[in-house]
Design a protein around this motif. Structure first.
Motif, PDB file in Angstrom:
ATOM      1  N   THR A   1       0.839  -1.197   0.000  1.00 17.35           N
ATOM      2  CA  THR A   1       0.000   0.000   0.000  1.00 17.35           C
ATOM      3  C   THR A   1       0.878   1.253   0.000  1.00 17.35           C
ATOM      4  OG1 THR A   1      -0.099  -0.088   2.426  1.00 17.35           O
ATOM      5  CG2 THR A   1      -1.908  -1.105   1.193  1.00 17.35           C
ATOM      6  N   GLY A   2       0.364   2.286  -0.675  1.00 16.84           N
ATOM      7  CA  GLY A   2       1.039   3.576  -0.660  1.00 16.84           C
ATOM      8  C   GLY A   2       0.427   4.476   0.391  1.00 16.84           C
ATOM      9  N   GLU A   3       0.403   5.765   0.116  1.00 18.99           N
ATOM     10  CA  GLU A   3      -0.191   6.706   1.049  1.00 18.99           C
ATOM     11  C   GLU A   3      -1.711   6.672   0.942  1.00 18.99           C
ATOM     12  OE1 GLU A   3       1.347   8.543   3.306  1.00 18.99           O
ATOM     13  OE2 GLU A   3       3.346   7.824   2.757  1.00 18.99           O
ATOM     14  N   MET A   4      -2.370   7.028   2.051  1.00 24.01           N
ATOM     15  CA  MET A   4      -3.824   7.112   2.102  1.00 24.01           C
ATOM     16  C   MET A   4      -4.195   8.354   2.887  1.00 24.01           C
ATOM     17  SD  MET A   4      -6.673   6.655   4.177  1.00 24.01           S
ATOM     18  CE  MET A   4      -5.927   5.837   5.573  1.00 24.01           C
ATOM     19  N   THR A   5      -5.244   9.051   2.469  1.00 31.36           N
ATOM     20  CA  THR A   5      -5.664  10.263   3.162  1.00 31.36           C
ATOM     21  C   THR A   5      -7.182  10.369   3.199  1.00 31.36           C
ATOM     22  OG1 THR A   5      -5.466  12.674   3.228  1.00 31.36           O
ATOM     23  CG2 THR A   5      -5.576  11.663   1.063  1.00 31.36           C
ATOM     24  N   VAL A   6      -7.681  11.012   4.233  1.00 34.80           N
ATOM     25  CA  VAL A   6      -9.106  11.317   4.346  1.00 34.80           C
ATOM     26  C   VAL A   6      -9.371  12.631   3.624  1.00 34.80           C
ATOM     27  CG1 VAL A   6     -11.006  11.853   5.923  1.00 34.80           C
ATOM     28  CG2 VAL A   6      -9.334  10.082   6.530  1.00 34.80           C
ATOM     29  N   VAL A   7     -10.369  12.653   2.754  1.00 33.50           N
ATOM     30  CA  VAL A   7     -10.724  13.845   1.979  1.00 33.50           C
ATOM     31  C   VAL A   7     -11.936  14.491   2.646  1.00 33.50           C
ATOM     32  CG1 VAL A   7     -11.338  14.744  -0.285  1.00 33.50           C
ATOM     33  CG2 VAL A   7      -9.890  12.706  -0.101  1.00 33.50           C
ATOM     34  N   ASN A   8     -11.764  15.691   3.128  1.00 31.66           N
ATOM     35  CA  ASN A   8     -12.814  16.364   3.895  1.00 31.66           C
ATOM     36  C   ASN A   8     -13.667  17.308   3.051  1.00 31.66           C
ATOM     37  OD1 ASN A   8     -12.111  15.229   6.480  1.00 31.66           O
ATOM     38  ND2 ASN A   8     -10.315  16.568   6.491  1.00 31.66           N
TER      39      ASN A   8
ATOM     40  N   LYS B   1      -8.502  20.968  -8.603  1.00 30.81           N
ATOM     41  CA  LYS B   1      -7.507  21.570  -7.711  1.00 30.81           C
ATOM     42  C   LYS B   1      -7.231  20.675  -6.505  1.00 30.81           C
ATOM     43  CE  LYS B   1      -6.483  25.838  -5.198  1.00 30.81           C
ATOM     44  NZ  LYS B   1      -6.102  25.119  -3.974  1.00 30.81           N
ATOM     45  N   VAL B   2      -8.326  20.166  -5.880  1.00 29.91           N
ATOM     46  CA  VAL B   2      -8.165  19.278  -4.725  1.00 29.91           C
ATOM     47  C   VAL B   2      -7.449  17.998  -5.147  1.00 29.91           C
ATOM     48  CG1 VAL B   2      -9.415  17.906  -3.014  1.00 29.91           C
ATOM     49  CG2 VAL B   2     -10.202  20.219  -3.564  1.00 29.91           C
ATOM     50  N   TYR B   3      -7.757  17.486  -6.329  1.00 30.04           N
ATOM     51  CA  TYR B   3      -7.133  16.244  -6.795  1.00 30.04           C
ATOM     52  C   TYR B   3      -5.635  16.439  -7.036  1.00 30.04           C
ATOM     53  CZ  TYR B   3      -6.642  11.827  -9.317  1.00 30.04           C
ATOM     54  OH  TYR B   3      -6.257  10.569  -9.701  1.00 30.04           O
ATOM     55  N   ILE B   4      -5.268  17.579  -7.578  1.00 27.74           N
ATOM     56  CA  ILE B   4      -3.843  17.862  -7.784  1.00 27.74           C
ATOM     57  C   ILE B   4      -3.111  17.926  -6.448  1.00 27.74           C
ATOM     58  CG2 ILE B   4      -2.208  19.635  -8.551  1.00 27.74           C
ATOM     59  CD1 ILE B   4      -4.139  20.225 -10.853  1.00 27.74           C
ATOM     60  N   ASP B   5      -3.727  18.552  -5.447  1.00 32.59           N
ATOM     61  CA  ASP B   5      -3.118  18.604  -4.107  1.00 32.59           C
ATOM     62  C   ASP B   5      -2.929  17.201  -3.541  1.00 32.59           C
ATOM     63  OD1 ASP B   5      -3.056  21.359  -4.237  1.00 32.59           O
ATOM     64  OD2 ASP B   5      -4.967  21.617  -3.165  1.00 32.59           O
ATOM     65  N   ILE B   6      -3.919  16.328  -3.766  1.00 30.30           N
ATOM     66  CA  ILE B   6      -3.798  14.940  -3.285  1.00 30.30           C
ATOM     67  C   ILE B   6      -2.640  14.226  -3.977  1.00 30.30           C
ATOM     68  CG2 ILE B   6      -4.947  12.692  -3.275  1.00 30.30           C
ATOM     69  CD1 ILE B   6      -7.618  14.182  -2.931  1.00 30.30           C
ATOM     70  N   LEU B   7      -2.551  14.384  -5.299  1.00 30.56           N
ATOM     71  CA  LEU B   7      -1.474  13.731  -6.049  1.00 30.56           C
ATOM     72  C   LEU B   7      -0.109  14.242  -5.599  1.00 30.56           C
ATOM     73  CD1 LEU B   7      -2.954  13.674  -9.677  1.00 30.56           C
ATOM     74  CD2 LEU B   7      -3.068  11.888  -7.929  1.00 30.56           C
ATOM     75  N   ASP B   8      -0.018  15.559  -5.403  1.00 33.87           N
ATOM     76  CA  ASP B   8       1.264  16.155  -5.021  1.00 33.87           C
ATOM     77  C   ASP B   8       1.680  15.741  -3.618  1.00 33.87           C
ATOM     78  OD1 ASP B   8       3.543  17.681  -5.353  1.00 33.87           O
ATOM     79  OD2 ASP B   8       2.587  19.521  -4.625  1.00 33.87           O
ATOM     80  N   SER B   9       0.711  15.631  -2.704  1.00 34.47           N
ATOM     81  CA  SER B   9       1.029  15.356  -1.297  1.00 34.47           C
ATOM     82  C   SER B   9       1.128  13.870  -0.983  1.00 34.47           C
ATOM     83  CB  SER B   9      -0.038  15.990  -0.394  1.00 34.47           C
ATOM     84  OG  SER B   9      -0.133  17.376  -0.612  1.00 34.47           O
ATOM     85  N   PHE B  10       0.458  13.026  -1.771  1.00 32.16           N
ATOM     86  CA  PHE B  10       0.398  11.617  -1.393  1.00 32.16           C
ATOM     87  C   PHE B  10       0.832  10.656  -2.500  1.00 32.16           C
ATOM     88  CE2 PHE B  10      -2.728  13.935   1.146  1.00 32.16           C
ATOM     89  CZ  PHE B  10      -2.300  13.607   2.421  1.00 32.16           C
ATOM     90  N   LEU B  11       0.521  10.958  -3.774  1.00 32.74           N
ATOM     91  CA  LEU B  11       0.959  10.061  -4.849  1.00 32.74           C
ATOM     92  C   LEU B  11       2.461  10.147  -5.059  1.00 32.74           C
ATOM     93  CD1 LEU B  11       0.409   8.110  -7.205  1.00 32.74           C
ATOM     94  CD2 LEU B  11       0.064  10.136  -8.657  1.00 32.74           C
ATOM     95  N   ILE B  12       3.001  11.363  -5.162  1.00 37.14           N
ATOM     96  CA  ILE B  12       4.444  11.528  -5.415  1.00 37.14           C
ATOM     97  C   ILE B  12       5.282  10.850  -4.332  1.00 37.14           C
ATOM     98  CG2 ILE B  12       6.291  13.191  -5.784  1.00 37.14           C
ATOM     99  CD1 ILE B  12       4.186  13.068  -8.028  1.00 37.14           C
ATOM    100  N   PRO B  13       4.980  11.052  -3.013  1.00 35.06           N
ATOM    101  CA  PRO B  13       5.753  10.321  -1.993  1.00 35.06           C
ATOM    102  C   PRO B  13       5.618   8.809  -2.096  1.00 35.06           C
ATOM    103  CG  PRO B  13       4.584  12.171  -1.012  1.00 35.06           C
ATOM    104  CD  PRO B  13       4.077  12.035  -2.408  1.00 35.06           C
ATOM    105  N   SER B  14       4.435   8.335  -2.494  1.00 28.37           N
ATOM    106  CA  SER B  14       4.241   6.881  -2.635  1.00 28.37           C
ATOM    107  C   SER B  14       5.109   6.330  -3.757  1.00 28.37           C
ATOM    108  CB  SER B  14       2.763   6.581  -2.912  1.00 28.37           C
ATOM    109  OG  SER B  14       1.947   7.008  -1.856  1.00 28.37           O
ATOM    110  N   ILE B  15       5.178   7.049  -4.878  1.00 29.27           N
ATOM    111  CA  ILE B  15       6.015   6.606  -6.002  1.00 29.27           C
ATOM    112  C   ILE B  15       7.478   6.582  -5.594  1.00 29.27           C
ATOM    113  CG2 ILE B  15       6.801   7.234  -8.319  1.00 29.27           C
ATOM    114  CD1 ILE B  15       4.002   8.368  -8.834  1.00 29.27           C
ATOM    115  N   GLU B  16       7.933   7.630  -4.923  1.00 33.87           N
ATOM    116  CA  GLU B  16       9.339   7.691  -4.493  1.00 33.87           C
ATOM    117  C   GLU B  16       9.662   6.587  -3.511  1.00 33.87           C
ATOM    118  OE1 GLU B  16       9.677  11.598  -2.931  1.00 33.87           O
ATOM    119  OE2 GLU B  16       9.805  12.573  -4.909  1.00 33.87           O
ATOM    120  N   GLN B  17       8.714   6.262  -2.620  1.00 34.98           N
ATOM    121  CA  GLN B  17       8.951   5.238  -1.615  1.00 34.98           C
ATOM    122  C   GLN B  17       8.984   3.831  -2.227  1.00 34.98           C
ATOM    123  OE1 GLN B  17       5.949   5.154   1.413  1.00 34.98           O
ATOM    124  NE2 GLN B  17       6.775   3.318   2.414  1.00 34.98           N
TER     125      GLN B  17
END
Length: 375
Positions: free
Chosen positions: A238-245, A251-267
Motif C-alpha cells: 500500500t502507498g499513502e492514504m488520506t481522508v478527503v474532507n 484543484k483538490v485532486y492535484i493537491d492529493i497527487l502532489d502530497s500523497f501520490l508523489i511520496p508513494s512513487i518515491e517510496q
C-alpha cells in the motif's frame, strides 16, 4: 367329569400367564410379526470384493465372515453376477415421468424469457402451455437443467460501447506479464460508512418470541456517518492514504497527487518509471491534472469506463471495510482512526496477490467479450 374340569382349569391358567416371545404362540398357532430395521444397501466396492473372493475359490461362509454380511447376501450377489455379468444395481422403473421432453423445453424457454420469475409464475405459464405440474416439479426440472435460484450479483451496467472498449483494452494488454503489472500504481477514492462491511448479514441465536429483543436486532441508521478517502497501491504494498474532507475537484485532486501520490512513487519505485492508473472521473481527466502529471513525467494509463473489476484496489477497499467494521467505530473520529490503523495493517503479500490476478482478469474480460466478470 373331574378330568374335564382339570383340563379347563389348566387351559385358563395358561391363557392368563404372560405370553412368551416365541415365533409361534401356543394358543391358536398365530405367527408373531417382527419389524426389521431398514438396512443400508451394500456398497459397490463391497460387492466387487465378494465376487473377487468367490472367484478365488473361497466358500460363501468364509466370504460372508470376511466381509461382515450374511451368507444369503453373498449367495444373492454371486447369483446376480453369474446372470448379468456385473454387480451394479439394475435401474428401477419407478413412477412414470410427469412431463415430456417437449414440455421440459417449454419450461426452459419460460425460464430464459425472464430469469427473475418465481417457480409459481413459471408454473402458471407452463400450465397455460398444457403442463399439469406442481411447484416442486418445476424446481426439479430446473435443477435437472442445471438452474439454481441465486442472489443476483451487483455489477455496473455495461452498454455495447462499454463492452467494446473493455475488450479492446484487455486485448492490448493480454501479453503483459506480472512483472509489467508490477510497474503500475493503482489509485481510487472510496466512501467508508460506520457499520459498513457487514454485507453477509448478521445471524443471532434467539427463540421465536425473542426476534425483536434488543440483543437480537441489527441496528441501522437512516443517515450513517461516513468518510471519503483516497489511496493507492501496487504489487509492492500500500502507498499513502488520506481522508478527503471536501468534494474533489481538479484543484483538490492535484493537491492529493502532489502530497500523497508523489511520496508513494518515491517510496515504492524510487527513480524507476511507473504507470499511474486512475478512473475516468471528470476531476481526474481535467487539463490541469494532465499538465501536472506531464510536468512530473508520470505516464497515465487509459482506463475503460465502468470497469471496477479490472482495478485490484477495489478488492483492497473491500478488505479495508471489513477490517474497519471489526473495530466497531461509533463516531467520525473513531472511524478515521480505525481506517488509518487498518490501512497500515494490510500486508504487501495481499497486494502482490491482487496484482498477480491481473492476467486472469484480462482473460476473463476477453472470454466474456467485454462483459461482466467474477472479479
Amino acid at each position: 367329569m373331574d378330568t374335564c374340569l382339570r383340563l379347563d382349569l389348566l387351559v385358563s391358567l395358561q391363557l392368563k400367564t404372560p405370553a412368551v416371545m416365541t415365533p409361534w404362540r401356543a394358543a391358536g398357532r398365530i405367527r408373531v410379526a417382527r419389524t426389521m430395521a431398514p438396512t443400508r444397501e451394500m456398497s459397490l466396492e463391497t460387492k466387487e470384493r465378494i465376487v473377487k473372493l468367490l472367484e478365488e475359490g473361497n466358500s460363501s461362509r468364509m466370504v460372508a465372515k470376511d466381509v461382515g454380511c450374511s451368507q444369503s447376501a453373498v449367495s444373492k450377489i454371486w447369483t446376480k453376477y453369474k446372470q448379468h455379468g456385473m454387480v451394479v444395481k439394475a435401474k428401477r422403473t419407478g413412477r412414470p415421468r410427469k412431463t415430456s421432453k417437449r414440455q421440459d423445453k417449454q419450461l426452459k424457454a419460460i425460464c430464459l424469457e425472464n430469469r427473475k420469475s418465481t417457480t409459481k409464475q413459471m408454473k402458471h405459464k407452463w400450465e397455460e402451455a398444457g403442463a399439469n405440474v406442481c411447484d416442486q416439479t418445476v424446481r426439479n426440472r430446473l435443477k435437472e437443467m442445471g438452474f439454481q435460484y441465486r442472489k443476483a450479483k451487483r455489477k455496473p451496467s455495461l452498454t455495447p460501447k462499454h463492452k467494446r472498449t473493455r475488450l479492446q483494452w484487455a486485448k492490448e494488454r493480454q501479453s503483459w506479464t506480472v512483472d509489467d503489472w508490477m510497474k503500475v500504481i493503482f489509485s481510487d477514492e472510496s466512501r467508508i460508512c460506520i457499520g459498513q462491511g457487514d454485507d453477509a448479514g448478521t445471524f443471532v441465536w434467539c427463540r421465536s418470541s425473542e426476534i425483536y429483543e434488543e440483543a437480537c436486532l441489527k441496528k441501522t441508521t437512516q443517515f450513517p456517518q461516513f468518510l471519503m478517502i483516497w489511496g493507492c497501491m501496487s504489487g509492492k504494498g500500500t502507498g499513502e492514504m488520506t481522508v478527503v474532507n471536501s468534494s474533489i475537484n481538479a484543484k483538490v485532486y492535484i493537491d492529493i497527487l502532489d502530497s500523497f501520490l508523489i511520496p508513494s512513487i518515491e517510496q515504492m519505485f524510487g527513480d524507476n518509471e511507473i504507470i499511474f492508473q486512475d478512473d475516468n472521473a471528470s476531476c481526474h481527466r481535467a487539463k490541469t491534472v494532465k499538465a501536472f502529471l506531464g510536468e512530473r513525467h508520470i505516464q497515465s494509463m487509459s482506463w475503460p469506463a465502468n470497469s471496477p473489476d479490472l482495478n485490484p484496489i477495489e478488492n483492497l477497499w473491500w478488505k479495508l471495510k471489513k477490517m474497519v467494521h471489526k473495530k466497531a467505530p461509533t463516531c467520525k473520529a473513531d472511524l478515521a482512526t480505525a481506517i488509518k490503523e487498518s490501512w497500515h495493517q494490510i500486508d504487501a503479500e495481499y497486494c502482490l496477490s491482487l496484482i498477480k490476478s491481473m492476467p486472469q482478469r484480462l482473460k476473463a474480460v476477453i472470454k466474456a467479450k467485454g462483459g461482466a466478470t467474477k472479479y
